[in-house]
Design an enzyme around this catalytic site. Sequence first.
Site, mmCIF file in Angstrom:
data_model
loop_
_atom_site.group_PDB
_atom_site.id
_atom_site.type_symbol
_atom_site.label_atom_id
_atom_site.label_comp_id
_atom_site.label_asym_id
_atom_site.label_seq_id
_atom_site.Cartn_x
_atom_site.Cartn_y
_atom_site.Cartn_z
ATOM 1 N N PHE A 124 -99.610 -39.292 -69.405
ATOM 2 C CA PHE A 124 -98.567 -39.871 -68.569
ATOM 3 C C PHE A 124 -97.573 -40.618 -69.474
ATOM 4 C CE2 PHE A 124 -96.750 -42.973 -65.593
ATOM 5 C CZ PHE A 124 -96.401 -42.125 -64.552
ATOM 6 N N ASP A 196 -107.745 -43.703 -69.874
ATOM 7 C CA ASP A 196 -106.922 -43.991 -68.697
ATOM 8 C C ASP A 196 -107.537 -43.247 -67.524
ATOM 9 O OD1 ASP A 196 -105.084 -43.949 -66.606
ATOM 10 O OD2 ASP A 196 -103.347 -43.927 -67.925
ATOM 11 N N TYR A 221 -104.162 -47.853 -56.804
ATOM 12 C CA TYR A 221 -103.423 -47.327 -55.650
ATOM 13 C C TYR A 221 -103.541 -45.829 -55.446
ATOM 14 C CZ TYR A 221 -100.009 -46.887 -59.488
ATOM 15 O OH TYR A 221 -99.400 -46.628 -60.694
ATOM 16 N N LYS A 222 -104.254 -45.099 -56.294
ATOM 17 C CA LYS A 222 -104.399 -43.661 -56.086
ATOM 18 C C LYS A 222 -105.660 -43.395 -55.268
ATOM 19 C CE LYS A 222 -101.979 -42.572 -60.427
ATOM 20 N NZ LYS A 222 -100.672 -42.281 -59.845
ATOM 21 N N ARG A 370 -97.784 -30.434 -56.744
ATOM 22 C CA ARG A 370 -99.126 -31.006 -56.885
ATOM 23 C C ARG A 370 -99.720 -31.330 -55.511
ATOM 24 N NH1 ARG A 370 -99.624 -36.078 -60.647
ATOM 25 N NH2 ARG A 370 -98.510 -36.936 -58.861
#
Length: 411
Positions: A124, A196, A221-222, A370
Amino acid sequence: MLTERAAALDAADPLAHVRSRFLLPEGVVYLDGNSLGALPAAVPAAVEDAVHRQWGTDLIRSWNANGWWEAPARTGDAVGRLIGAAPGQVVAGDSTSVQLFNTLLAAARLRPGRRLLLTDPDHFPTDQYIADSVGRLLGLDVRRVPAREAGAVLAAEGADVAVAAYAPVDYRTGELYDMAALTAAAHAAGALVHWDLCHAAGALPVELDAIGADFAVGCGYKYLSGGPGAPAFAYVAARHQDGFDQPLTGWHGHAAPFAMSGTYAPGPGIGRARIGTPALLSLLALEAALTAFDGVGTTEVRRKSLSLSGFFQECADALLDGLGFTSVTPRDPARRGSQVALRHPEAYPLVAALTARGVIGDMRAPDLLRFGFNALYVSHADVLRAVEELRDVALSGAHRSPEFQERPTVT
């Protein structure tokens, strides 16, 4: 055929009842939990209590009376249960970027004299930016090596490597890498590994202690569904805590924060990884969100996640053939995270048109659609509807409407 298969898979789903722990909009298929998780039913009441009673009535007394001071460690331990970390090794608070910088730089400081910091060119962007920043600050050479090649580089040049910073799941394609193998390769060379876990925590079994991990961070938050901007977490293995020399030495990490000393003295254990005053409302929301995992094992989550993503690939093979889509996510379940990515030259307008029909996924530039599968609330019927709607959009050309051509700020 596919309709019957979806129904049969859902009827046999041992996690079907967990869907009721989320407040999902009627008629919406939500396959973007790999960006922002759906709202857990426990969160609104927890936030209302935090605002009206804890803040509104108890005021500053809540730091003691309602356990605000202990919330980062308490929530950290709750996350730890999902990532294979024994209590006292995870703390929650601050953003992923802050936690990443703090732990990555501290990790590199534990290996003085080594000049290389390895990171993934497919990481990322923030991970790459911060690796470069740490490199500049410590005088390290940052080398971008794909995850699948990192083991060979560590074998050949490991004596020069301070830290290898990687993610177990490629955020674009959903490809899953072998955390244990890379950790072992780094340790064999005397290097440390920084993970990560943003696209892994809450989506698949992560056994940080069992594989001998050193450091890890992840967002709330995912797949943890802590809400927009939810605090991140940091994992510091117990064996590294005494030597953990973080660059951001805030007062919450001090050994005696209320002594108000002008000189920093790190607190004991994972407490020294705390930085400043946490965003309490968001932290308490995350803590409430994690109760959605009560009684649910990560092995069960993984089993259903693979069923969902595998069924998506099956539906895509049957319904999207000849429409310009290419699957870029591995077919092998052992190499697949909890999302599927499709490549198409018109990825953005296709996702926008799909969203307008109540099927929410997302895209990553330049050409990837995605679809993320949170096993706690996504069903196989959801998967089939998503692919059927995508087929209809592609066949009808609905995505070529002018309203789907202009991209907003957030895509």
